[in-house]
Write a protein that holds these residues in place. Structure first.
Motif, mmCIF file in Angstrom:
data_model
loop_
_atom_site.group_PDB
_atom_site.id
_atom_site.type_symbol
_atom_site.label_atom_id
_atom_site.label_comp_id
_atom_site.label_asym_id
_atom_site.label_seq_id
_atom_site.Cartn_x
_atom_site.Cartn_y
_atom_site.Cartn_z
ATOM 1 N N ALA A 287 0.833 -1.205 0.000
ATOM 2 C CA ALA A 287 0.000 0.000 0.000
ATOM 3 C C ALA A 287 0.864 1.251 0.000
ATOM 4 O O ALA A 287 0.541 2.259 -0.653
ATOM 5 C CB ALA A 287 -0.918 -0.006 1.217
ATOM 6 N N ASN A 288 1.989 1.193 0.710
ATOM 7 C CA ASN A 288 2.902 2.328 0.733
ATOM 8 C C ASN A 288 3.510 2.558 -0.635
ATOM 9 O O ASN A 288 3.625 3.703 -1.114
ATOM 10 C CB ASN A 288 4.005 2.068 1.761
ATOM 11 N N SER A 289 3.894 1.477 -1.316
ATOM 12 C CA SER A 289 4.470 1.597 -2.653
ATOM 13 C C SER A 289 3.460 2.138 -3.654
ATOM 14 O O SER A 289 3.798 2.959 -4.518
ATOM 15 C CB SER A 289 4.985 0.236 -3.122
ATOM 16 N N LEU A 290 2.211 1.694 -3.546
ATOM 17 C CA LEU A 290 1.173 2.116 -4.492
ATOM 18 C C LEU A 290 0.635 3.507 -4.193
ATOM 19 O O LEU A 290 -0.132 4.061 -4.987
ATOM 20 C CB LEU A 290 0.020 1.107 -4.478
ATOM 21 N N GLY A 291 0.986 4.054 -3.028
ATOM 22 C CA GLY A 291 0.493 5.380 -2.669
ATOM 23 C C GLY A 291 -0.932 5.373 -2.138
ATOM 24 O O GLY A 291 -1.586 6.413 -2.087
ATOM 25 N N THR A 292 -1.409 4.197 -1.740
ATOM 26 C CA THR A 292 -2.785 4.099 -1.241
ATOM 27 C C THR A 292 -2.853 4.048 0.278
ATOM 28 O O THR A 292 -3.942 4.012 0.846
ATOM 29 C CB THR A 292 -3.458 2.833 -1.804
ATOM 30 N N TYR A 293 -1.696 4.068 0.947
ATOM 31 C CA TYR A 293 -1.662 3.865 2.390
ATOM 32 C C TYR A 293 -2.470 4.915 3.151
ATOM 33 O O TYR A 293 -3.082 4.611 4.182
ATOM 34 C CB TYR A 293 -0.206 3.873 2.875
ATOM 35 N N GLU A 294 -2.481 6.165 2.684
ATOM 36 C CA GLU A 294 -3.154 7.247 3.407
ATOM 37 C C GLU A 294 -4.648 7.308 3.132
ATOM 38 O O GLU A 294 -5.356 8.119 3.743
ATOM 39 C CB GLU A 294 -2.506 8.589 3.058
ATOM 40 N N ILE A 295 -5.146 6.517 2.224
ATOM 41 C CA ILE A 295 -6.589 6.518 1.938
ATOM 42 C C ILE A 295 -7.311 5.876 3.119
ATOM 43 O O ILE A 295 -6.993 4.751 3.501
ATOM 44 C CB ILE A 295 -6.882 5.755 0.636
ATOM 45 N N PRO A 296 -8.296 6.575 3.712
ATOM 46 C CA PRO A 296 -8.968 6.035 4.902
ATOM 47 C C PRO A 296 -9.526 4.622 4.701
ATOM 48 O O PRO A 296 -9.387 3.769 5.585
ATOM 49 C CB PRO A 296 -10.083 7.049 5.169
ATOM 50 N N GLU A 297 -10.134 4.351 3.568
ATOM 51 C CA GLU A 297 -10.706 3.034 3.333
ATOM 52 C C GLU A 297 -9.620 1.961 3.296
ATOM 53 O O GLU A 297 -9.809 0.843 3.794
ATOM 54 C CB GLU A 297 -11.493 3.023 2.019
ATOM 55 N N VAL A 298 -8.454 2.300 2.750
ATOM 56 C CA VAL A 298 -7.350 1.346 2.725
ATOM 57 C C VAL A 298 -6.840 1.094 4.144
ATOM 58 O O VAL A 298 -6.516 -0.043 4.517
ATOM 59 C CB VAL A 298 -6.222 1.847 1.806
ATOM 60 N N LYS A 299 -6.770 2.138 4.953
ATOM 61 C CA LYS A 299 -6.338 1.963 6.344
ATOM 62 C C LYS A 299 -7.281 1.018 7.094
ATOM 63 O O LYS A 299 -6.850 0.183 7.906
ATOM 64 C CB LYS A 299 -6.268 3.314 7.050
ATOM 65 N N GLY B 243 6.433 3.904 -7.986
ATOM 66 C CA GLY B 243 5.508 4.015 -6.864
ATOM 67 C C GLY B 243 5.687 5.298 -6.090
ATOM 68 O O GLY B 243 6.558 6.127 -6.388
ATOM 69 N N ALA B 244 4.844 5.464 -5.080
ATOM 70 C CA ALA B 244 4.923 6.651 -4.234
ATOM 71 C C ALA B 244 6.189 6.633 -3.388
ATOM 72 O O ALA B 244 6.752 7.687 -3.073
ATOM 73 C CB ALA B 244 3.685 6.719 -3.346
ATOM 74 N N HIS B 245 6.626 5.441 -3.000
ATOM 75 C CA HIS B 245 7.816 5.310 -2.161
ATOM 76 C C HIS B 245 8.622 4.115 -2.654
ATOM 77 O O HIS B 245 8.077 3.090 -3.040
ATOM 78 C CB HIS B 245 7.420 5.097 -0.696
ATOM 79 N N GLY B 246 9.941 4.254 -2.614
ATOM 80 C CA GLY B 246 10.801 3.167 -3.065
ATOM 81 C C GLY B 246 10.854 3.126 -4.588
ATOM 82 O O GLY B 246 10.071 3.781 -5.283
ATOM 83 N N ASP B 247 11.796 2.347 -5.130
ATOM 84 C CA ASP B 247 11.873 2.257 -6.584
ATOM 85 C C ASP B 247 10.991 1.120 -7.089
ATOM 86 O O ASP B 247 10.470 0.311 -6.334
ATOM 87 C CB ASP B 247 13.327 2.094 -7.050
ATOM 88 N N GLY B 248 10.819 1.086 -8.396
ATOM 89 C CA GLY B 248 9.918 0.113 -8.991
ATOM 90 C C GLY B 248 10.340 -1.318 -8.772
ATOM 91 O O GLY B 248 9.497 -2.213 -8.644
#
Length: 355
Positions: A159-171, A260-265
């Protein structure tokens, strides 16, 4: 190797059977003949631990508990196809090895008396595995807790790599993995905390806590796999192989697709390979089957839990409920637990433990 062949389950068990059977007896020991169809890692073992699970119609001559060296003349180990994949770059989990389930064909083999634990007592076949497996089930629970720890880490990292970690539903969805892992960790700790010294002088993690944790894992594990794969989307299925990634002509097109949002591909690709190996390959599916059926499946765990808990609807818990409801205790005390459970689960505080 306790499991017997899956022959006709609809009969009374009196017909011919390929199951391991006592066919003779001498001053030196018993002579056995037949097949034990499942033994995890039997091909790598020095000894085979033979046993049987109780079933209706079980013939006394098939009640055999003992050990034999794997290289005994007359013993043939037949292994299934290995799921090892030596391509460690693309299959990081499957390249680590395979437990390699095997069958044992045992042709008129003598088991010496000093290697025979118990024979012919059908009733004892209901009790023996429980005594042996109580310690084994603890390892199974620890294995489940470690698997849950890996899953929560993979879910959060992806989720961190995809940039979805901060989305409330994902949390909210990630919280399921946290709960899953913490409940299993709590079961391990509770089993250890409430463990006791057996009459034989061995420390035993509390069996009810162990099997409750195992039942929770088996019931919820398939849903957690689906949740993880759903959070990953296509990432766990569609990603470049190591050869494709190292091809400069392909990589210049593929690299932007895994940014991704964090880290390399490439980090995301490595995570995808682990997830794919664990849950979308023959190697991974075998692990799931093993978790479902090793020792005892979910329904049997629950049945055995009730055998260990109470044989009749009485005891401290029911007395407590009756008290809350304003109902007097039953005048006649009922022996709530079977005697053999009390014998093998007699609690004694270990030296230095708080009481």
């Amino acid at each position: 190797m306790f499991i017997d062949p899956q022959t006709d389950r609809g009969g009374d068990g009196s017909g011919p059977s390929p199951a391991l059977t006592i066919v003779g007896e001498t001053d030196e020991g018993i002579i056995v003949n037949g097949v034990k169809p499942v033994g995890t890692s039997a091909a790598f073992a020095q000894w085979l631990h033979l046993g049987v699970f109780f079933r209706p119609g079980l013939p006394p001559d098939q009640v055999i508990f003992g050990v034999i060296p794997t290289n005994t003349p007359g013993v043939t180990i037949v292994s299934r196809e290995s799921y090892v994949n030596d391509d460690a770059a693309n299959h990081p989990m499957a390249a680590m090895g395979d437990e390699l389930d095997s069958a044992a064909i045992i042709e008129n083999v003598l088991i010496p008396w000093d290697c025979v634990f118990h024979v012919r007592n059908v009733e004892h076949a209901m009790l023996y595995p429980k005594r042996v497996f109580d310690w084994h089930q603890y390892y199974v629970l620890v294995r489940a807790a470690v698997r849950a720890e890996l899953m929560v880490g993979l879910a959060m990292a992806m989720a961190n790599s995809l940039g979805t970690y901060e989305i409330p539903e994902v949390k909210v969805r990630l919280a399921k993995f946290v709960e899953f892992q913490h409940i299993l960790q709590a079961a391990v700790l509770a089993a250890e905390e409430h463990g006791f010294i057996t009459p034989g002088g061995q420390f035993k993690p509390a069996p009810l806590r162990v099997d409750t944790g195992r039942a929770y894992f088996l019931e919820h594990y398939p849903a957690m796999i689906q949740e993880l794969l759903d959070l990953c989307g296509r990432v766990a299925l569609m990603y470049p192989s190591e050869g494709q990634w190292n091809d400069e002509k392909l990589r210049k097109w593929m690299e932007p697709t895994v940014t991704g949002a964090h880290g390399d591909g490439y980090d995301r690709i490595k995570m995808a390979r682990v997830i794919h190996d664990l849950f979308l390959t023959e190697w991974g599916t075998r692990q799931q089957m093993f978790d479902n059926f090793q020792s005892t499946p979910l329904r049997m765990i629950r049945f055995l839990n009730m055998m260990r808990f109470y044989q009749t609807p009485t005891g401290d818990h029911i007395d407590f409920a009756r008290q809350v409801c304003g109902i007097e205790k039953a005048e006649t005390a009922i022996d709530a637990q079977p005697a053999y459970i009390r014998r093998i689960d007699r609690a004694a505080a270990p030296a230095g433990a708080a009481t």
